[in-house]
Design a protein around this motif. Structure first.
Motif, mmCIF file in Angstrom:
data_model
loop_
_atom_site.group_PDB
_atom_site.id
_atom_site.type_symbol
_atom_site.label_atom_id
_atom_site.label_comp_id
_atom_site.label_asym_id
_atom_site.label_seq_id
_atom_site.Cartn_x
_atom_site.Cartn_y
_atom_site.Cartn_z
ATOM 1 N N GLY A 8 38.595 51.098 36.659
ATOM 2 C CA GLY A 8 38.266 52.491 36.342
ATOM 3 C C GLY A 8 38.849 53.483 37.338
ATOM 4 N N SER B 37 39.835 53.013 41.154
ATOM 5 C CA SER B 37 40.057 51.605 41.506
ATOM 6 C C SER B 37 41.491 51.437 41.984
ATOM 7 C CB SER B 37 39.818 50.698 40.300
ATOM 8 O OG SER B 37 40.886 50.805 39.382
ATOM 9 N N GLN B 38 41.675 50.382 42.764
ATOM 10 C CA GLN B 38 42.989 50.183 43.354
ATOM 11 C C GLN B 38 43.995 49.642 42.329
ATOM 12 O OE1 GLN B 38 44.202 47.187 46.611
ATOM 13 N NE2 GLN B 38 42.706 48.517 47.593
ATOM 14 N N PHE C 57 35.032 50.234 31.661
ATOM 15 C CA PHE C 57 35.979 50.481 32.743
ATOM 16 C C PHE C 57 35.321 50.630 34.114
ATOM 17 C CE2 PHE C 57 37.986 52.227 28.898
ATOM 18 C CZ PHE C 57 39.175 51.515 28.920
ATOM 19 N N ASP C 58 34.018 50.820 34.137
ATOM 20 C CA ASP C 58 33.415 51.218 35.405
ATOM 21 C C ASP C 58 31.989 50.676 35.486
ATOM 22 O OD1 ASP C 58 34.251 53.932 37.346
ATOM 23 O OD2 ASP C 58 32.273 52.992 37.584
ATOM 24 N N ALA D 270 39.441 43.483 35.985
ATOM 25 C CA ALA D 270 39.911 44.067 37.249
ATOM 26 C C ALA D 270 38.704 44.621 38.001
ATOM 27 C CB ALA D 270 40.953 45.141 36.980
ATOM 28 N N THR D 271 37.789 43.725 38.289
ATOM 29 C CA THR D 271 36.539 44.055 38.983
ATOM 30 C C THR D 271 36.505 43.287 40.303
ATOM 31 O OG1 THR D 271 35.552 42.223 37.797
ATOM 32 C CG2 THR D 271 35.225 44.397 36.840
ATOM 33 N N PRO D 272 35.568 43.595 41.198
ATOM 34 C CA PRO D 272 35.468 42.817 42.440
ATOM 35 C C PRO D 272 35.260 41.317 42.168
ATOM 36 C CG PRO D 272 34.265 44.866 42.653
ATOM 37 C CD PRO D 272 34.684 44.780 41.216
ATOM 38 N N HIS E 128 34.103 37.868 38.633
ATOM 39 C CA HIS E 128 35.162 37.262 37.812
ATOM 40 C C HIS E 128 34.667 36.077 36.984
ATOM 41 C CE1 HIS E 128 38.575 38.861 40.665
ATOM 42 N NE2 HIS E 128 37.903 39.821 40.051
ATOM 43 N N LYS F 291 42.825 37.896 40.744
ATOM 44 C CA LYS F 291 42.613 36.829 41.699
ATOM 45 C C LYS F 291 41.644 37.284 42.775
ATOM 46 C CE LYS F 291 44.038 38.430 44.878
ATOM 47 N NZ LYS F 291 43.899 39.746 45.545
ATOM 48 N N SER G 27 36.270 50.331 48.172
ATOM 49 C CA SER G 27 37.220 49.290 47.757
ATOM 50 C C SER G 27 37.402 48.224 48.836
ATOM 51 C CB SER G 27 38.585 49.930 47.496
ATOM 52 O OG SER G 27 38.952 49.846 46.170
ATOM 53 N N TRP H 223 33.456 45.925 49.725
ATOM 54 C CA TRP H 223 33.072 44.663 49.071
ATOM 55 C C TRP H 223 33.955 43.512 49.510
ATOM 56 C CZ3 TRP H 223 36.630 42.062 46.310
ATOM 57 C CH2 TRP H 223 37.642 42.761 45.647
ATOM 58 N N ARG H 224 35.184 43.814 49.949
ATOM 59 C CA ARG H 224 36.125 42.757 50.347
ATOM 60 C C ARG H 224 35.671 42.008 51.595
ATOM 61 N NH1 ARG H 224 39.711 45.792 47.243
ATOM 62 N NH2 ARG H 224 41.519 44.642 46.523
ATOM 63 N N ASP I 92 42.270 37.064 49.241
ATOM 64 C CA ASP I 92 42.778 38.384 48.832
ATOM 65 C C ASP I 92 44.293 38.470 49.002
ATOM 66 O OD1 ASP I 92 41.754 40.957 47.891
ATOM 67 O OD2 ASP I 92 42.632 41.791 49.711
ATOM 68 N N HIS J 291 48.699 35.066 47.257
ATOM 69 C CA HIS J 291 49.906 35.641 46.627
ATOM 70 C C HIS J 291 51.183 34.886 47.034
ATOM 71 C CE1 HIS J 291 48.509 39.119 44.327
ATOM 72 N NE2 HIS J 291 47.639 39.362 45.285
ATOM 73 N N TRP K 57 55.152 43.164 37.368
ATOM 74 C CA TRP K 57 53.904 43.025 36.603
ATOM 75 C C TRP K 57 54.191 43.135 35.098
ATOM 76 C CZ3 TRP K 57 48.319 43.528 37.458
ATOM 77 C CH2 TRP K 57 47.934 43.292 38.780
HETATM 78 P P1 NAD Z 1 38.034 48.489 43.418
HETATM 79 O O1 NAD Z 1 36.767 48.345 44.150
HETATM 80 O O2 NAD Z 1 39.036 49.501 43.886
HETATM 81 O O3 NAD Z 1 37.747 48.797 41.870
HETATM 82 C C1 NAD Z 1 36.872 47.998 41.120
HETATM 83 C C2 NAD Z 1 36.636 48.650 39.766
HETATM 84 O O4 NAD Z 1 35.820 47.787 38.981
HETATM 85 C C3 NAD Z 1 35.900 49.984 39.829
HETATM 86 O O5 NAD Z 1 36.443 50.827 38.833
HETATM 87 C C4 NAD Z 1 34.439 49.612 39.496
HETATM 88 O O6 NAD Z 1 33.696 50.673 38.962
HETATM 89 C C5 NAD Z 1 34.679 48.543 38.465
HETATM 90 N N1 NAD Z 1 33.581 47.582 38.292
HETATM 91 C C6 NAD Z 1 32.921 46.890 39.236
HETATM 92 N N2 NAD Z 1 32.035 46.046 38.678
HETATM 93 C C7 NAD Z 1 32.138 46.219 37.328
HETATM 94 C C8 NAD Z 1 31.482 45.657 36.202
HETATM 95 N N3 NAD Z 1 30.556 44.718 36.346
HETATM 96 N N4 NAD Z 1 31.848 46.090 34.968
HETATM 97 C C9 NAD Z 1 32.794 47.036 34.800
HETATM 98 N N5 NAD Z 1 33.451 47.593 35.845
HETATM 99 C C10 NAD Z 1 33.119 47.198 37.088
HETATM 100 O O7 NAD Z 1 38.699 47.043 43.390
HETATM 101 P P2 NAD Z 1 40.245 46.694 43.316
HETATM 102 O O8 NAD Z 1 40.827 46.823 44.663
HETATM 103 O O9 NAD Z 1 40.868 47.400 42.184
HETATM 104 O O10 NAD Z 1 40.156 45.129 43.044
HETATM 105 C C11 NAD Z 1 39.707 44.613 41.820
HETATM 106 C C12 NAD Z 1 40.176 43.174 41.726
HETATM 107 O O11 NAD Z 1 41.598 43.167 41.734
HETATM 108 C C13 NAD Z 1 39.741 42.294 42.891
HETATM 109 O O12 NAD Z 1 39.433 41.012 42.432
HETATM 110 C C14 NAD Z 1 40.976 42.225 43.781
HETATM 111 O O13 NAD Z 1 41.053 41.015 44.513
HETATM 112 C C15 NAD Z 1 42.075 42.312 42.771
HETATM 113 N N6 NAD Z 1 43.324 42.894 43.276
HETATM 114 C C16 NAD Z 1 44.475 42.266 42.947
HETATM 115 C C17 NAD Z 1 45.681 42.757 43.353
HETATM 116 C C18 NAD Z 1 46.941 42.062 42.922
HETATM 117 O O14 NAD Z 1 47.998 42.326 43.465
HETATM 118 N N7 NAD Z 1 46.864 41.198 41.934
HETATM 119 C C19 NAD Z 1 45.738 43.904 44.162
HETATM 120 C C20 NAD Z 1 44.535 44.561 44.467
HETATM 121 C C21 NAD Z 1 43.337 44.041 44.012
#
Ligand code: NAD
Length: 390
Positions: A20, A23-24, A46-47, A91-93, A97, A115, A187, A190-191, A205, A209, A333
């Motif tokens: 959402g 988010s990162q 989304f959130d 794409a949640t914490p 997953h 991941k 962001s 939680w990590r 984390d 990769h 991607w």
């Molecule tokens: P973030 O904290 O920035 O964002 C998380 C988002 O998920 C927020 O929008 C939050 O509101 C939402 N959210 C949380 N719980 C939820 C739920 N139960 N239902 C719906 N929405 C929910 O986190 P982030 O940095 O975007 O990371 C998310 C995931 O992506 C993590 O697992 C992280 O390890 C992974 N990640 C992967 C890469 C990559 O290169 N593949 C890079 C960054 C993060």
């Protein structure tokens, strides 16, 4: 070469959980999935905050009644529609997953999950069994695995251009968390909390990769033993590490090393892989992803540029523009996402052999990452000792 035509017969009706506003990683999922018309974003939760999620979904042009308060409602409501979703990206914490992937597979959906896939190997194997039983794809976003120069490296190694493989050095070591930035950044918060991040921070984390890149380049390598030492230089992060070193012994006597760090002060990203053979070495760095360094012993080093005719044909297939112009994380991607779509389509048609030709991080990659972290944590918690890989 990719010109943007749709590769699947029909766009896959797709939703996101998480990703959402603020988010990162959410935007790159959408950008990659929507780029070549493989997916159509039609729904989402989304959130964590339902109202914010609905508002955000509206901004993405998702119909208001398909912006749901949570993933349970999303899966249940969409299952009742004739035009309901076929796939979901999560794409949640980390801590969410497992439950969300499980619920999605049980709802008959294909899944793309961030991941690390989950916290324990037992959970990962449960997801693998469920995906197999339901005949659904479960993919994981090791984003740079879709980059053309990773394909080039795989082909060069397979063709013996490095000689006999002796060593693999990997790192993902940035400096963004050299101080306790989590105090003002949700962001990051939680990590470094095991309730949400799982048994590790930088190992899961970051390190997974380049580890996956090594699995792509060197599919024959099997880890036999490893030794991991992990530290929390910002003490409030303990028991989770913000820095770790891992030594690995592979079958055939090959040695490997991974450095994962969030406290490598001054470094922007620092994801690198160097594969060393008896004749030559290859090195790739994500901050200069269009260049692959090829060093033959006794000769001047060469820089292989993306998009050039001297590369293997398979390393040119996913170019979107010729050499000289940079392609990077977003293109990589996108390459993965169109392959995810092809894999989902093949899976629906029961063409499982076709799925195997697509070079995607699927469930095996998800399980492998979780297994590796679990072994690292076991070694580190025993006092940084060699442990048999299990
Ligand atoms: P973030 O904290 O920035 O964002 C998380 C988002 O998920 C927020 O929008 C939050 O509101 C939402 N959210 C949380 N719980 C939820 C739920 N139960 N239902 C719906 N929405 C929910 O986190 P982030 O940095 O975007 O990371 C998310 C995931 O992506 C993590 O697992 C992280 O390890 C992974 N990640 C992967 C890469 C990559 O290169 N593949 C890079 C960054 C993060």
């Amino acid at each position: 070469m990719i010109y943007g035509e749709r590769k699947v017969k029909a766009p896959i009706r797709w939703a996101m959980v998480g990703g959402g506003k603020g988010s990162q990683i959410g935007y790159i999922h959408r950008s990659a999935a929507l780029r070549d018309h493989s997916f159509q974003l039609v729904a989402g939760a989304f959130d964590l905050d339902p109202e914010r999620g609905r508002e955000f979904g509206a901004g993405l042009q998702v119909e208001p009644e398909r912006c749901y308060a949570d993933y349970q409602t999303l899966f249940a409501a969409e299952a009742k529609r004739e035009d309901g979703i076929q796939a979901v990206s999560i794409a949640t914490p980390n801590g969410t997953h497992f439950a969300i992937s499980k619920a999605a597979l049980e709802a008959g959906l294909h899944v793309v999950c961030e991941k690390p896939l989950c916290f324990t190997l037992a959970e990962a194997e449960e997801l693998r069994a469920l995906a197999e039983r339901r005949q659904r794809m479960l993919c994981v976003t090791y984003g740079y695995a879709g980059h053309q120069l990773i394909t080039q490296a795989r082909a060069m190694i397979a063709n013996g251009e490095l000689g006999e493989i002796r060593m693999v050095h990997m790192q993902f070591a940035h400096g963004f968390h050299s101080e306790a930035v989590e105090q003002g950044n949700p962001s990051t918060q939680w990590r470094v909390d095991p309730r949400y991040a799982g048994p590790s921070y930088v190992l899961g984390d970051l390190a997974t990769h380049p580890l996956y890149l090594s699995e792509v380049m060197l599919p024959q390598l099997k880890i036999e033993k490893l030794l991991c030492a992990r530290q929390s230089f910002v003490r409030s992060r303990a028991p989770l590490e913000d820095n770790a070193y891992v030594l690995m012994q592979y079958s055939g006597g090959v040695m490997g090393h991974v450095w994962a760090s969030a406290v490598n002060a001054g470094s922007m990203h620092g994801q690198k892989i160097r594969v060393i053979g008896s004749r030559a070495s290859l090195e790739w760095w994500d901050e200069q992803p269009n260049q692959l360094r090829f060093e033959i012993q006794g000769e001047p080093a060469r820089i292989l540029e993306r998009g050039m005719g001297y590369l293997y044909p398979e390393a040119l297939e996913d170019d979107r523009i010729g050499g000289g112009h940079p392609e990077g994380l977003f293109e990589s991607w996108s390459n993965l996402y169109y392959r995810f779509a092809l894999a989902m389509e093949a899976c629906d048609a029961g063409e499982h052999d076709r799925v195997k030709t697509l070079h995607i991080p699927g469930i095996e990659a998800g399980v492998a990452g979780v297994r590796w972290v679990e072994n690292c944590v076991r070694s580190a918690d025993l006092g940084a000792v060699w442990v048999d890989y299990r």
